[in-house]
Scaffold this active site. Structure first.
Site, PDB file in Angstrom:
ATOM      1  N   ASN A 144       0.716  -1.139  -0.086  1.00 45.59           N
ATOM      2  CA  ASN A 144      -0.020  -0.148   0.397  1.00 45.59           C
ATOM      3  C   ASN A 144       0.808   0.806   0.048  1.00 45.59           C
ATOM      4  OD1 ASN A 144      -2.364   1.703   0.143  1.00 45.59           O
ATOM      5  ND2 ASN A 144      -1.576   1.951   2.505  1.00 45.59           N
ATOM      6  N   HIS A 151       0.872   4.951   0.978  1.00 48.35           N
ATOM      7  CA  HIS A 151       0.310   5.585   2.494  1.00 48.35           C
ATOM      8  C   HIS A 151       1.167   6.938   2.400  1.00 48.35           C
ATOM      9  CE1 HIS A 151      -1.467   7.050   5.922  1.00 48.35           C
ATOM     10  NE2 HIS A 151      -0.909   7.440   6.126  1.00 48.35           N
ATOM     11  N   SER A 163       4.836   6.672   2.243  1.00 47.53           N
ATOM     12  CA  SER A 163       5.450   5.059   2.434  1.00 47.53           C
ATOM     13  C   SER A 163       4.854   4.519   1.786  1.00 47.53           C
ATOM     14  CB  SER A 163       5.447   5.321   3.900  1.00 47.53           C
ATOM     15  OG  SER A 163       5.557   5.585   5.058  1.00 47.53           O
ATOM     16  N   ASP A 192      -2.414   0.370   7.991  1.00 49.39           N
ATOM     17  CA  ASP A 192      -0.695   1.451   7.950  1.00 49.39           C
ATOM     18  C   ASP A 192       0.170   0.986   9.129  1.00 49.39           C
ATOM     19  OD1 ASP A 192      -2.498   3.210   5.943  1.00 49.39           O
ATOM     20  OD2 ASP A 192      -3.209   3.574   7.630  1.00 49.39           O
TER      21      ASP A 192
END
Ligand code: GAR
Length: 219
Positions: free
Chosen positions: A110, A112, A139, A148
């Site tokens: 992912n 973020h 990140s 996260d």
């Protein structure tokens, strides 16, 4: 050389990170290819980026399913039908369940918009400004059951400048996202970034002496 890693990208909106990944994958020799793009929002602009690049794009509308488990089962079916080996979340704004995370454990990353572990969750740019940090950024991380909170693959920092508001800071971070996500995907896909004991080990020659100062140091 082994074949390219097959990637599925999940989006919810504009898809500018998807676009940067599509562009990276179009370069000869890039070790990953995007085989499917799925959006939970029927009107997501990112679907057009996928189609323009000749990549299969489909809507899996969460509202059409009776609960998160059924929605995520449909996502997994679509991803597995496309033989996806790595899932990239790119502005996918649905919280995923532990079961979905476990299914794709070690195979889902992912992006973020903060320097994790600072500012997980929403409104990261406003929170960075409120905290008075001088460096902010983005990140790329593996997705774990903690929101996260998974192992970090890579980060990019930008300065927080006098007069910034959340929009100006978001724009500066977004430009960094567009460079960071393809770079991290490359490292994961060619095997130079590996998950070891809950952290990402990277085999890459870097300048260990490089430092960033904000504000800049004056002699
Ligand atoms: C990006 O800034 C991404 O980091 C963020 O949403 C934006 C999507 O933009 N993701 C999150 O906040 C995830 N928690 P995009 O659709 O133009 O790529």
């Amino acid at each position: 050389m082994a074949g390219k890693m097959k990637v599925g990208v999940l989006i919810s909106g504009r898809g500018s990170n998807l676009k940067s990944l599509l562009e990276a994958c179009a370069a000869p020799g890039f070790p990953a290819e995007i085989v499917t793009v799925l959006s939970n929002q029927p009107g997501a602009g990112g679907l057009d980026h996928a189609r323009a690049a000749g990549v299969a794009a489909a809507v899996v509308d969460h509202k059409a399913y009776d609960g998160r488990a059924a929605f995520e089962a449909a996502l997994t079916t679509a991803l597995e039908d496309a033989a996806v080996e790595l899932v990239c979340l790119a502005g996918f704004l649905r919280v995923v369940t532990p079961a979905f995370v476990r299914h794709w454990q070690g195979r889902m990353i992912n992006i973020h918009p903060s320097l994790l572990p600072l500012f997980p969750g929403l409104d990261t740019h406003a929170r960075a400004l409120a905290a008075g940090v001088k460096l902010h950024g983005c990140s790329v991380h593996y997705v774990s059951e903690e929101v996260d909170g998974g192992a970090i693959v890579g980060q990019a920092a930008v300065p927080v400048l006098a007069g910034d508001d959340p929009d100006s800071l978001a724009a500066r971070v977004l430009a960094a996202e567009h460079r960071l996500y393809p770079a991290c995907l490359r490292l994961v896909a060619d095997g130079r970034a590996r998950l070891v004991d809950g952290k990402v080990e990277i085999s890459l020659d870097c300048d260990g002496a490089a430092q960033i100062f904000n504000p800049p140091l004056r002699p």
